[in-house]
Write a protein that holds these residues in place. Sequence first.
Motif, PDB file in Angstrom:
ATOM      1  N   GLN A   1     -18.442  -1.457   7.850  1.00  5.67           N
ATOM      2  CA  GLN A   1     -18.843  -0.471   6.846  1.00  5.67           C
ATOM      3  C   GLN A   1     -19.953   0.446   7.324  1.00  5.67           C
ATOM      4  OE1 GLN A   1     -17.029   0.046   3.755  1.00  5.67           O
ATOM      5  NE2 GLN A   1     -15.823  -0.956   5.362  1.00  5.67           N
ATOM      6  N   SER A   2     -20.587   0.093   8.438  1.00  2.00           N
ATOM      7  CA  SER A   2     -21.566   1.003   9.041  1.00  2.00           C
ATOM      8  C   SER A   2     -20.898   2.292   9.497  1.00  2.00           C
ATOM      9  CB  SER A   2     -22.221   0.331  10.250  1.00  2.00           C
ATOM     10  OG  SER A   2     -21.245   0.069  11.269  1.00  2.00           O
ATOM     11  N   HIS A   3     -19.589   2.225   9.752  1.00  2.00           N
ATOM     12  CA  HIS A   3     -18.796   3.334  10.285  1.00  2.00           C
ATOM     13  C   HIS A   3     -19.480   3.923  11.523  1.00  2.00           C
ATOM     14  CE1 HIS A   3     -16.232   7.192   9.530  1.00  2.00           C
ATOM     15  NE2 HIS A   3     -15.662   6.363  10.405  1.00  2.00           N
TER      16      HIS A   3
ATOM     17  N   VAL B   1      -3.260   8.043   1.438  1.00  3.70           N
ATOM     18  CA  VAL B   1      -3.424   6.806   2.197  1.00  3.70           C
ATOM     19  C   VAL B   1      -2.220   6.542   3.096  1.00  3.70           C
ATOM     20  CG1 VAL B   1      -3.648   4.296   2.005  1.00  3.70           C
ATOM     21  CG2 VAL B   1      -5.034   5.786   0.555  1.00  3.70           C
ATOM     22  N   GLN B   2      -1.032   6.855   2.594  1.00  2.00           N
ATOM     23  CA  GLN B   2       0.164   6.675   3.419  1.00  2.00           C
ATOM     24  C   GLN B   2       0.061   7.512   4.690  1.00  2.00           C
ATOM     25  OE1 GLN B   2      -0.080   7.243   0.120  1.00  2.00           O
ATOM     26  NE2 GLN B   2       1.847   6.867  -0.935  1.00  2.00           N
ATOM     27  N   ARG B   3      -0.445   8.730   4.559  1.00  2.00           N
ATOM     28  CA  ARG B   3      -0.621   9.599   5.726  1.00  2.00           C
ATOM     29  C   ARG B   3      -1.618   8.998   6.707  1.00  2.00           C
ATOM     30  NH1 ARG B   3      -4.290  13.986   6.685  1.00  2.00           N
ATOM     31  NH2 ARG B   3      -3.484  15.447   8.253  1.00  2.00           N
ATOM     32  N   GLU B   4      -2.667   8.359   6.194  1.00  2.58           N
ATOM     33  CA  GLU B   4      -3.648   7.720   7.070  1.00  2.58           C
ATOM     34  C   GLU B   4      -3.027   6.541   7.822  1.00  2.58           C
ATOM     35  OE1 GLU B   4      -6.808   8.764   7.824  1.00  2.58           O
ATOM     36  OE2 GLU B   4      -6.078  10.528   6.761  1.00  2.58           O
ATOM     37  N   PHE B   5      -2.105   5.810   7.175  1.00  2.00           N
ATOM     38  CA  PHE B   5      -1.403   4.718   7.849  1.00  2.00           C
ATOM     39  C   PHE B   5      -0.632   5.228   9.068  1.00  2.00           C
ATOM     40  CE2 PHE B   5      -0.830   1.847   3.834  1.00  2.00           C
ATOM     41  CZ  PHE B   5      -2.186   1.601   3.832  1.00  2.00           C
ATOM     42  N   ALA B   6      -0.238   6.503   9.028  1.00  2.00           N
ATOM     43  CA  ALA B   6       0.552   7.090  10.118  1.00  2.00           C
ATOM     44  C   ALA B   6      -0.318   7.735  11.196  1.00  2.00           C
ATOM     45  CB  ALA B   6       1.530   8.132   9.548  1.00  2.00           C
ATOM     46  N   PHE B   7      -1.623   7.751  11.010  1.00  4.90           N
ATOM     47  CA  PHE B   7      -2.584   8.271  11.987  1.00  4.90           C
ATOM     48  C   PHE B   7      -2.198   9.661  12.513  1.00  4.90           C
ATOM     49  CE2 PHE B   7      -3.358   3.761  11.912  1.00  4.90           C
ATOM     50  CZ  PHE B   7      -4.748   3.689  11.918  1.00  4.90           C
ATOM     51  N   PRO B   8      -2.267  10.673  11.630  1.00  2.00           N
ATOM     52  CA  PRO B   8      -1.843  12.018  12.033  1.00  2.00           C
ATOM     53  C   PRO B   8      -2.749  12.672  13.075  1.00  2.00           C
ATOM     54  CG  PRO B   8      -2.919  12.087   9.897  1.00  2.00           C
ATOM     55  CD  PRO B   8      -2.741  10.635  10.246  1.00  2.00           C
ATOM     56  N   ARG B   9      -3.965  12.135  13.239  1.00  2.00           N
ATOM     57  CA  ARG B   9      -4.906  12.718  14.208  1.00  2.00           C
ATOM     58  C   ARG B   9      -5.047  11.843  15.457  1.00  2.00           C
ATOM     59  NH1 ARG B   9      -6.474  12.618   9.178  1.00  2.00           N
ATOM     60  NH2 ARG B   9      -7.784  10.774   9.469  1.00  2.00           N
ATOM     61  N   ALA B  10      -4.096  10.941  15.649  1.00  2.00           N
ATOM     62  CA  ALA B  10      -4.184   9.978  16.762  1.00  2.00           C
ATOM     63  C   ALA B  10      -4.217  10.660  18.131  1.00  2.00           C
ATOM     64  CB  ALA B  10      -3.019   8.995  16.698  1.00  2.00           C
ATOM     65  N   LEU B  11      -3.487  11.758  18.282  1.00  2.00           N
ATOM     66  CA  LEU B  11      -3.444  12.434  19.577  1.00  2.00           C
ATOM     67  C   LEU B  11      -4.780  13.069  19.946  1.00  2.00           C
ATOM     68  CD1 LEU B  11       0.049  14.187  19.730  1.00  2.00           C
ATOM     69  CD2 LEU B  11      -0.706  12.124  20.915  1.00  2.00           C
ATOM     70  N   GLN B  12      -5.605  13.345  18.952  1.00  2.00           N
ATOM     71  CA  GLN B  12      -6.911  13.943  19.205  1.00  2.00           C
ATOM     72  C   GLN B  12      -7.941  12.896  19.645  1.00  2.00           C
ATOM     73  OE1 GLN B  12      -7.959  16.141  15.634  1.00  2.00           O
ATOM     74  NE2 GLN B  12      -5.842  16.813  15.389  1.00  2.00           N
TER      75      GLN B  12
ATOM     76  N   TYR C   1     -11.941   4.903  14.292  1.00  2.00           N
ATOM     77  CA  TYR C   1     -13.144   5.493  13.695  1.00  2.00           C
ATOM     78  C   TYR C   1     -12.754   6.615  12.740  1.00  2.00           C
ATOM     79  CZ  TYR C   1     -17.419   8.261  13.307  1.00  2.00           C
ATOM     80  OH  TYR C   1     -18.489   8.977  12.822  1.00  2.00           O
ATOM     81  N   ASP C   2     -11.735   7.360  13.104  1.00  2.00           N
ATOM     82  CA  ASP C   2     -11.296   8.530  12.347  1.00  2.00           C
ATOM     83  C   ASP C   2     -10.367   8.171  11.191  1.00  2.00           C
ATOM     84  OD1 ASP C   2     -11.212  11.399  12.028  1.00  2.00           O
ATOM     85  OD2 ASP C   2      -9.161  11.332  12.780  1.00  2.00           O
ATOM     86  N   TYR C   3      -9.991   6.933  11.074  1.00  2.00           N
ATOM     87  CA  TYR C   3      -9.090   6.432  10.036  1.00  2.00           C
ATOM     88  C   TYR C   3      -9.866   6.327   8.725  1.00  2.00           C
ATOM     89  CZ  TYR C   3      -6.153   2.734   7.839  1.00  2.00           C
ATOM     90  OH  TYR C   3      -5.388   1.970   7.001  1.00  2.00           O
ATOM     91  N   THR C   4      -9.507   7.118   7.712  1.00  2.00           N
ATOM     92  CA  THR C   4     -10.388   7.259   6.549  1.00  2.00           C
ATOM     93  C   THR C   4     -10.325   6.094   5.565  1.00  2.00           C
ATOM     94  OG1 THR C   4      -8.751   8.426   5.171  1.00  2.00           O
ATOM     95  CG2 THR C   4     -10.110   9.764   6.680  1.00  2.00           C
ATOM     96  N   TYR C   5      -9.193   5.448   5.429  1.00  2.00           N
ATOM     97  CA  TYR C   5      -8.977   4.497   4.337  1.00  2.00           C
ATOM     98  C   TYR C   5     -10.025   3.392   4.215  1.00  2.00           C
ATOM     99  CZ  TYR C   5      -6.838   0.675   1.686  1.00  2.00           C
ATOM    100  OH  TYR C   5      -6.619  -0.347   0.801  1.00  2.00           O
TER     101      TYR C   5
ATOM    102  N   ARG D   1     -13.563   9.762   3.017  1.00  2.00           N
ATOM    103  CA  ARG D   1     -12.191  10.046   2.580  1.00  2.00           C
ATOM    104  C   ARG D   1     -12.089  11.429   1.956  1.00  2.00           C
ATOM    105  NH1 ARG D   1     -10.434   5.809  -1.535  1.00  2.00           N
ATOM    106  NH2 ARG D   1      -8.708   7.292  -1.748  1.00  2.00           N
ATOM    107  N   LEU D   2     -13.069  11.782   1.136  1.00  2.00           N
ATOM    108  CA  LEU D   2     -13.012  13.046   0.401  1.00  2.00           C
ATOM    109  C   LEU D   2     -13.040  14.264   1.316  1.00  2.00           C
ATOM    110  CD1 LEU D   2     -15.218  12.244  -2.700  1.00  2.00           C
ATOM    111  CD2 LEU D   2     -12.844  13.049  -2.751  1.00  2.00           C
TER     112      LEU D   2
END
Length: 339
Positions: free
Chosen positions: A104-106, A229-240, A249-253, A260-261
Amino acid sequence: MKNKTVGITTTIPCEVLIAAGYNVVDLNNIFVTSENYKKFIDIAETEGFPKSCCAWQKGIFGACIDKNFKEIVGVTEGDCSNTKALEEVLDMKGIKIYPFSFPQSHNIQDIKLSIDNFMNTFNVSFDKVEKVRQRINKIRCLVKYLDELTYKENKVSGFENHLYQVSSSDFNGDIYKFESDIKNKIEEVKKREPFTQQLRLGFIGVPPMPCDIYDYVEKFNARFVYNEVQREFAFPRALQAKNIYEQYYDYTYPYDIKFRLKEIKKQIKERKIDALIHYTQAFCHRQIEDIVIKNELNIPVLNIEGDRLNFLDARTKIRLEAFLDMLQDLIIMNKQVTL
């Protein structure tokens, strides 16, 4: 040698498990897609789970017992507050538990430590995990493209968008078949005429038990073009991400609502979303986040709550219909003011 199977209670670094030779199965997906999903809840309640416990937790437990899983990865920090107790009951049943935490420290160093410990538990190297990540990211690119076909070309339904993204938590237990299936789906939807619903909705919060919400809103000239949240499960920014540490780290859920906001606000603007449906599960601590969400966002938000049913009840249908009617009136009013 046939791969072993491990169940997961939510999205985790599946790259580590695949690198270790496991087939990964999301227990949530077994539960919610079952024709007899209530039996999983009954198994948990027979065992002593209270009525006031979240149906998802009971469903996960029931699916684990019914399908005879021997090994489970449970997220003890960054997901459901009840998971720790769930793991204790599963451990009592003789099931091997591997805990994982999203700190939770993120803080990137804390996340690195957590993932390194996870890799050590399964005796896999960073290089091997990165190789798996690169392979899986090719599939994630396909899921991302399907998402773009949803809101840019309006050729993918809200439910299809939900289904393929939520399935990215475990790739339905078979990355090769999942890759083939989504390629076929993309070819199918590209040939369609665009959907014409006027209202553009976003779905935020945990994936719903009542999945008929997607078809229901389409009766009122509306369509979901975003599943948070479903989109986060798919990691749309994984290539970056340079590596697995940055990716998670970039996974918001799993992190705080403010993080998240930031992404939700970005997607509202990019997808031209008119309003949000915020879905929460009964007895879940995330219900309280609705206060912050409505205070931070400048578009209409309707909070609906699910419990044990995998279909919308009459009261929720009435609330959705009234909300969508109000949105239609607002659009007409705004057009008149513009004229």
